[in-house]
Design a protein around this motif. Sequence first.
Motif, PDB file in Angstrom:
ATOM      1  N   GLU A   1       0.848  -1.183   0.000  1.00  0.00           N
ATOM      2  CA  GLU A   1       0.000   0.000   0.000  1.00  0.00           C
ATOM      3  C   GLU A   1       0.881   1.231   0.000  1.00  0.00           C
ATOM      4  O   GLU A   1       1.990   1.213   0.550  1.00  0.00           O
ATOM      5  N   ALA A   2       0.385   2.299  -0.582  1.00  0.00           N
ATOM      6  CA  ALA A   2       1.096   3.568  -0.562  1.00  0.00           C
ATOM      7  C   ALA A   2       1.317   3.980   0.887  1.00  0.00           C
ATOM      8  O   ALA A   2       0.462   3.780   1.744  1.00  0.00           O
ATOM      9  N   GLY A   3       2.502   4.508   1.168  1.00  0.00           N
ATOM     10  CA  GLY A   3       2.831   4.935   2.518  1.00  0.00           C
ATOM     11  C   GLY A   3       3.688   3.945   3.281  1.00  0.00           C
ATOM     12  O   GLY A   3       4.286   4.300   4.299  1.00  0.00           O
ATOM     13  N   MET A   4       3.744   2.696   2.819  1.00  0.00           N
ATOM     14  CA  MET A   4       4.619   1.710   3.472  1.00  0.00           C
ATOM     15  C   MET A   4       6.068   2.116   3.203  1.00  0.00           C
ATOM     16  O   MET A   4       6.377   2.770   2.207  1.00  0.00           O
ATOM     17  N   VAL A   5       6.964   1.711   4.116  1.00  0.00           N
ATOM     18  CA  VAL A   5       8.374   2.101   4.032  1.00  0.00           C
ATOM     19  C   VAL A   5       9.223   0.883   3.690  1.00  0.00           C
ATOM     20  O   VAL A   5       9.106  -0.167   4.325  1.00  0.00           O
ATOM     21  N   LEU A   6      10.084   1.039   2.698  1.00  0.00           N
ATOM     22  CA  LEU A   6      10.981  -0.029   2.262  1.00  0.00           C
ATOM     23  C   LEU A   6      12.045  -0.270   3.329  1.00  0.00           C
ATOM     24  O   LEU A   6      12.726   0.660   3.757  1.00  0.00           O
TER      25      LEU A   6
ATOM     26  N   LEU B   1      17.519   0.174  -7.128  1.00  0.00           N
ATOM     27  CA  LEU B   1      16.318   0.733  -7.748  1.00  0.00           C
ATOM     28  C   LEU B   1      15.642   1.709  -6.793  1.00  0.00           C
ATOM     29  O   LEU B   1      15.198   2.783  -7.197  1.00  0.00           O
ATOM     30  N   LEU B   2      15.540   1.289  -5.529  1.00  0.00           N
ATOM     31  CA  LEU B   2      14.984   2.143  -4.473  1.00  0.00           C
ATOM     32  C   LEU B   2      15.801   1.928  -3.212  1.00  0.00           C
ATOM     33  O   LEU B   2      16.053   0.786  -2.830  1.00  0.00           O
ATOM     34  N   PRO B   3      16.204   3.000  -2.537  1.00  0.00           N
ATOM     35  CA  PRO B   3      16.964   2.822  -1.306  1.00  0.00           C
ATOM     36  C   PRO B   3      16.052   2.511  -0.125  1.00  0.00           C
ATOM     37  O   PRO B   3      14.860   2.842  -0.135  1.00  0.00           O
ATOM     38  N   ALA B   4      16.604   1.873   0.884  1.00  0.00           N
ATOM     39  CA  ALA B   4      15.865   1.609   2.112  1.00  0.00           C
ATOM     40  C   ALA B   4      15.373   2.927   2.691  1.00  0.00           C
ATOM     41  O   ALA B   4      16.034   3.957   2.574  1.00  0.00           O
ATOM     42  N   GLY B   5      14.180   2.898   3.280  1.00  0.00           N
ATOM     43  CA  GLY B   5      13.622   4.096   3.893  1.00  0.00           C
ATOM     44  C   GLY B   5      12.665   4.869   3.017  1.00  0.00           C
ATOM     45  O   GLY B   5      12.016   5.805   3.482  1.00  0.00           O
ATOM     46  N   VAL B   6      12.564   4.480   1.754  1.00  0.00           N
ATOM     47  CA  VAL B   6      11.662   5.174   0.825  1.00  0.00           C
ATOM     48  C   VAL B   6      10.216   4.857   1.175  1.00  0.00           C
ATOM     49  O   VAL B   6       9.872   3.706   1.446  1.00  0.00           O
ATOM     50  N   ASN B   7       9.374   5.884   1.177  1.00  0.00           N
ATOM     51  CA  ASN B   7       7.933   5.674   1.321  1.00  0.00           C
ATOM     52  C   ASN B   7       7.385   5.284  -0.038  1.00  0.00           C
ATOM     53  O   ASN B   7       7.595   6.007  -1.021  1.00  0.00           O
ATOM     54  N   LEU B   8       6.707   4.158  -0.102  1.00  0.00           N
ATOM     55  CA  LEU B   8       6.157   3.684  -1.368  1.00  0.00           C
ATOM     56  C   LEU B   8       4.936   4.516  -1.762  1.00  0.00           C
ATOM     57  O   LEU B   8       4.152   4.920  -0.913  1.00  0.00           O
TER      58      LEU B   8
ATOM     59  N   THR C   1       5.279   4.009  -7.540  1.00  0.00           N
ATOM     60  CA  THR C   1       6.469   3.160  -7.353  1.00  0.00           C
ATOM     61  C   THR C   1       6.090   1.693  -7.267  1.00  0.00           C
ATOM     62  O   THR C   1       6.801   0.843  -7.790  1.00  0.00           O
ATOM     63  N   ILE C   2       4.971   1.399  -6.650  1.00  0.00           N
ATOM     64  CA  ILE C   2       4.513   0.004  -6.568  1.00  0.00           C
ATOM     65  C   ILE C   2       4.242  -0.534  -7.964  1.00  0.00           C
ATOM     66  O   ILE C   2       4.627  -1.652  -8.305  1.00  0.00           O
ATOM     67  N   LYS C   3       3.600   0.268  -8.796  1.00  0.00           N
ATOM     68  CA  LYS C   3       3.318  -0.142 -10.174  1.00  0.00           C
ATOM     69  C   LYS C   3       4.617  -0.329 -10.957  1.00  0.00           C
ATOM     70  O   LYS C   3       4.769  -1.290 -11.715  1.00  0.00           O
ATOM     71  N   ALA C   4       5.591   0.559 -10.751  1.00  0.00           N
ATOM     72  CA  ALA C   4       6.869   0.472 -11.463  1.00  0.00           C
ATOM     73  C   ALA C   4       7.670  -0.753 -11.029  1.00  0.00           C
ATOM     74  O   ALA C   4       8.352  -1.380 -11.851  1.00  0.00           O
ATOM     75  N   ILE C   5       7.593  -1.104  -9.758  1.00  0.00           N
ATOM     76  CA  ILE C   5       8.329  -2.260  -9.236  1.00  0.00           C
ATOM     77  C   ILE C   5       7.887  -3.542  -9.943  1.00  0.00           C
ATOM     78  O   ILE C   5       8.699  -4.426 -10.213  1.00  0.00           O
ATOM     79  N   ALA C   6       6.628  -3.622 -10.282  1.00  0.00           N
ATOM     80  CA  ALA C   6       6.094  -4.815 -10.942  1.00  0.00           C
ATOM     81  C   ALA C   6       6.778  -5.088 -12.279  1.00  0.00           C
ATOM     82  O   ALA C   6       6.867  -6.233 -12.717  1.00  0.00           O
TER      83      ALA C   6
ATOM     84  N   ILE D   1       9.319  -4.719   3.969  1.00  0.00           N
ATOM     85  CA  ILE D   1       8.656  -3.505   4.422  1.00  0.00           C
ATOM     86  C   ILE D   1       8.890  -3.340   5.923  1.00  0.00           C
ATOM     87  O   ILE D   1       8.839  -4.312   6.679  1.00  0.00           O
ATOM     88  N   VAL D   2       9.119  -2.102   6.367  1.00  0.00           N
ATOM     89  CA  VAL D   2       9.288  -1.818   7.792  1.00  0.00           C
ATOM     90  C   VAL D   2       7.967  -2.052   8.505  1.00  0.00           C
ATOM     91  O   VAL D   2       6.903  -1.662   8.027  1.00  0.00           O
ATOM     92  N   SER D   3       8.037  -2.716   9.655  1.00  0.00           N
ATOM     93  CA  SER D   3       6.844  -2.936  10.471  1.00  0.00           C
ATOM     94  C   SER D   3       7.185  -2.684  11.926  1.00  0.00           C
ATOM     95  O   SER D   3       8.338  -2.800  12.337  1.00  0.00           O
ATOM     96  N   ASP D   4       6.199  -2.326  12.702  1.00  0.00           N
ATOM     97  CA  ASP D   4       6.391  -2.135  14.133  1.00  0.00           C
ATOM     98  C   ASP D   4       6.544  -3.488  14.800  1.00  0.00           C
ATOM     99  O   ASP D   4       6.045  -4.496  14.317  1.00  0.00           O
ATOM    100  N   ALA D   5       7.193  -3.510  15.953  1.00  0.00           N
ATOM    101  CA  ALA D   5       7.460  -4.763  16.659  1.00  0.00           C
ATOM    102  C   ALA D   5       6.176  -5.513  16.990  1.00  0.00           C
ATOM    103  O   ALA D   5       6.130  -6.728  16.941  1.00  0.00           O
ATOM    104  N   GLY D   6       5.091  -4.812  17.306  1.00  0.00           N
ATOM    105  CA  GLY D   6       3.853  -5.468  17.690  1.00  0.00           C
ATOM    106  C   GLY D   6       2.964  -5.850  16.527  1.00  0.00           C
ATOM    107  O   GLY D   6       1.971  -6.539  16.699  1.00  0.00           O
ATOM    108  N   GLU D   7       3.307  -5.416  15.342  1.00  0.00           N
ATOM    109  CA  GLU D   7       2.485  -5.673  14.165  1.00  0.00           C
ATOM    110  C   GLU D   7       2.616  -7.124  13.724  1.00  0.00           C
ATOM    111  O   GLU D   7       3.686  -7.721  13.830  1.00  0.00           O
ATOM    112  N   GLN D   8       1.517  -7.703  13.253  1.00  0.00           N
ATOM    113  CA  GLN D   8       1.566  -9.075  12.745  1.00  0.00           C
ATOM    114  C   GLN D   8       2.521  -9.116  11.561  1.00  0.00           C
ATOM    115  O   GLN D   8       2.413  -8.306  10.644  1.00  0.00           O
TER     116      GLN D   8
END
Length: 106
Positions: free
Chosen positions: A14-19, A31-38, A42-47, A56-63
């Motif tokens: 989803e848009a807003g996720m962080v690489l 192609l994209l550096p770590a820390g980029v907000n998708l 960019t998601i379409k281009a990655i395909a 994708i970066v996730s919080d420690a408590g996130e599934q």
Amino acid sequence: MSKHSRYLPLNKLEAGMVLAHDLLDKMGHVLLPAGVNLTDATIKAIAHHDVHLLSIVSDAGEQIIDAEELQRQLQRIDYLFRHASDEGAMQTLRQFVVHYREGLAS
């Protein structure tokens, strides 16, 4: 680092996720550096670069991953280790990989 990462297929991005890690092409170019907000663009281009999963970066408590994706990954691990003996280093490695995928590894 307090942040964790998870792998998601492109259709779950989803848009807003962080690489979480640099996205490299087949030649090793970034192609994209770590820390980029998708973004949707960019998601379409990655395909178009034959990428199937992104870290994708996730919080420690996130599934970390949904149950269906975890099951697919565990089946893949079983397939990759199908010729390994039930004891020894390969079995230990398999257990580490399973724990990593289940989010039990630290």
